[in-house]
Design a protein around this motif. Sequence first.
Motif, short mmCIF file in Angstrom:
data_model
loop_
_atom_site.label_atom_id
_atom_site.label_comp_id
_atom_site.label_asym_id
_atom_site.label_seq_id
_atom_site.Cartn_x
_atom_site.Cartn_y
_atom_site.Cartn_z
N TYR A 291 1.15 -1.17 0.46
CA TYR A 291 -0.07 0.43 0.10
C TYR A 291 1.00 1.36 -0.05
N THR B 266 -23.48 1.56 -4.43
CA THR B 266 -22.25 1.46 -3.85
C THR B 266 -21.52 3.01 -4.72
N LEU C 60 -21.25 5.49 -1.19
CA LEU C 60 -19.48 5.55 -0.93
C LEU C 60 -18.88 6.88 -0.92
N LEU C 61 -19.75 8.11 -2.61
CA LEU C 61 -19.57 8.82 -2.83
C LEU C 61 -20.23 10.26 -1.66
N PHE D 296 -21.34 8.84 2.68
CA PHE D 296 -20.62 7.95 3.64
C PHE D 296 -18.91 8.11 3.08
N PRO D 297 -18.61 9.78 2.94
CA PRO D 297 -17.05 10.02 1.93
C PRO D 297 -15.65 9.34 2.49
N GLY D 298 -14.99 8.83 2.03
CA GLY D 298 -13.79 8.42 2.67
C GLY D 298 -12.91 9.49 1.85
N HIS D 299 -11.44 8.38 2.06
CA HIS D 299 -10.58 9.45 1.40
C HIS D 299 -11.22 9.86 -0.46
N MET E 129 -9.34 7.87 -3.03
CA MET E 129 -10.26 6.40 -3.41
C MET E 129 -11.03 6.83 -4.03
N ALA E 130 -12.46 8.00 -3.89
CA ALA E 130 -13.06 8.82 -3.76
C ALA E 130 -13.17 8.68 -5.75
#
Lengths: 256, 497
Positions: free
Chosen positions: A76, B190, B194-195, B198-201, B204-205
């Motif tokens: 990673y 999905t 995810l966008l 529950f937004p992440g990094h 990754m988005a």
Amino acid sequence: MSSNSPQSNQKPDLDETINVTQAHGRVASESAATAREHRIADNGHEPISLWVIVACGVVLLIGGGVLGNVTSWFDYQALVKPNYVRGVPEGAENTGPVAKEALAAYSTKGQKVYTAVGCSGCHGPDGRGGAAAPSLAGSAWVTGNTQKLSMIILNGLKGPTSTGKDYGVMGAIGANLKPDELAAVMTYVRNGFGNSTSDVVSIEMAQAAKDASAKRDAPGSSLTSDELMAKHNQMLPGVALEPTTKVDPVKLTPVP
Amino acid sequence: MSTETVNTNLQDAQLRAGIDRSLRHPVMFFLVSGAAWLVVSIVLGIISSAKMHAPEFMDGCSWFTYGRTQAAHLNALIYGWGFQAAFGVIIWIMSRLSRQECKAAGIILTAGHVWNLGVMAGVIGIIAGYGTGMPWMEFPSFAWPVLLLSYFAIITWSMVQFKVRPEGHVYISQWYLLAAMIWFPWVFLTANLLLHVFPGHPVMANGINAWYKSSLIFLFFTPVALSAAFYLTPKVTGRPIYSYSLARLGFWSLAIIMPWAGMQKLAGAPIPFFMPYLGAAATILFFVPAIAAVFNILRTASADMEIVNNSPSLRFTMAGVFGLLVMAVAAVFLNLPGSTLKLTQFSLSGYGFEILAIYAFFSFVMFGAIYFIVPRVTRREWISRRLIKMHFFFSIYGIITVAIVAIFGGWMQGIGQEKFYQPWESAALRAYPYVWAMTITWCFILFSNLFFFLHLIFMWMGLGRRSIHPTLLISAHGHSPHGEEGDIDNAGTVSAH
């Protein structure tokens, strides 16, 4: 589909008494396109052609080659560069972020703080206030002595405001601001919304404000106008910045 | 012919006619409003393409800047045209193959209107500057729950029809349709959860977004179009599908390989190493399911080239299948991590590939299906073969040019971008002539689809020919521009097209 028995789809109106010729004529004329259709025949069972297999095999090889090139599948960190510093083109000089004039740099950052901390929730994005909070535009306490303003931001306020009107209690909204953020947001409200004191509250002054706030008997409890007028009606100690001083837009410190 | 056979054929024809009748309102609504969105999308495409070579064009108006028109162009193309054409085709083919009349036409029609309102609000949102900036998901975030709910209200009935179908084996088209109907909500939910929820990094988005685009192409548009092609080809030619085992290979390789594709667009970004490589390999391997289907369909149709040439539905479908072939080859050559991938990552090539997938493959097969379905549900024949020919030729020349020019021009642009010591302008200048060509050919495609839209509107209004003679693309007889003016009582031997 054609494996269905003829009986399975029989509709109730199609019993033996129906006049076939007449019914056929009606279908043929009313929906000719539907009537002339072929039925879908049973699937053919030809073997898969050699050429398809060969072509797919070649592409499988290419795809396998791509996967074979992956050296460390679940590493990673392979593409993460910790402490990355932007590269400098050959022959150019690393200048870092472009310096801005102090008033503009502090106001830009101050506007972000103003929104992020939540000032805009009550005082409004335009600083005009509303039912819950007084207007910051043209307020005597905003444009007046800096220590008074900083104490309100750091500790909150209860009771009458500068106009004498009572808006209830303001909490210690800015208690956790860092000195540079406090300096930025003070500069922003003193020079935005139509205010123009044309002075820039320096980080040194903001640090002094935080020190003064910490020395209060009960730091973090909302001030009254009596306490403000008695103890904090003065400019903050320290030297204000000239509005035209060049500063680093991120750190807000003067650059040579 | 024994009495029993006549009776079975008659019952069959009546059942088919009943199914078509029950679906006429929702199907025609989806097809006509889809065609209208197609025209809107192409107009926006022309504006955004013109912006790339003439930035001063309409530069006073923020509503028509490149960033907004390009996003609105693609979103109108996908959700306005692509999905609505797919809905019309899905509900019709599924009813036909499951031998069930549609019992929820009113609900489907209502949901179709809600879908349209969602798309319209979304496109206006983008144009007004409220787009999210995520490719293919630019609609402001209020739009996606609306679209998802109306999707379920439209599609559920086809699921039910499949469930209550009469005994018997499941036809190839039904595999693809069922898969697409299940895959789309999975992919859509999905990506949007995810966008938006529950937004992440953010890096990754970006990857999720790339996966969403790729999955929409490979797991929704591709199976829907393949299903239509597998239905139309044996239906029009009257021949069985060439090879059942090849069809199974095509379906299962699509199902197993394609969900992995997409993240190759982030090669070099700081995401786990295997993701871009797996994405590149999976996209390259799209060749396998594609070639299996292409070969199967072409072998089925090629037995009778005259029908392919004469029947509008089959001609468009075969053009779309060729589009799939080109797309499969492009998928191999645009995604080689060592050489081409980095040239296509940030250039026009990605757009070229998307247009190839959505227009040259998917839309052509949809046109084919529309030319087949509309005479059946309206009970009228297409008015003019000249209009159909215009649609075909302007579209085919236009799309070949757009796709090739975008892919090749993007390649040149990518080579320019790699020379990072030169100013960015020189990379943009390399793309200049190709962008010009794209604007002009989009105009041709607009022209062709305006005629298609008008033709479809006339059919919807019931102005089609009342005749037992299909409108074929035969030019040998010069007596009438409108084909045989058949008299319905003069029923001769008519072949099926």
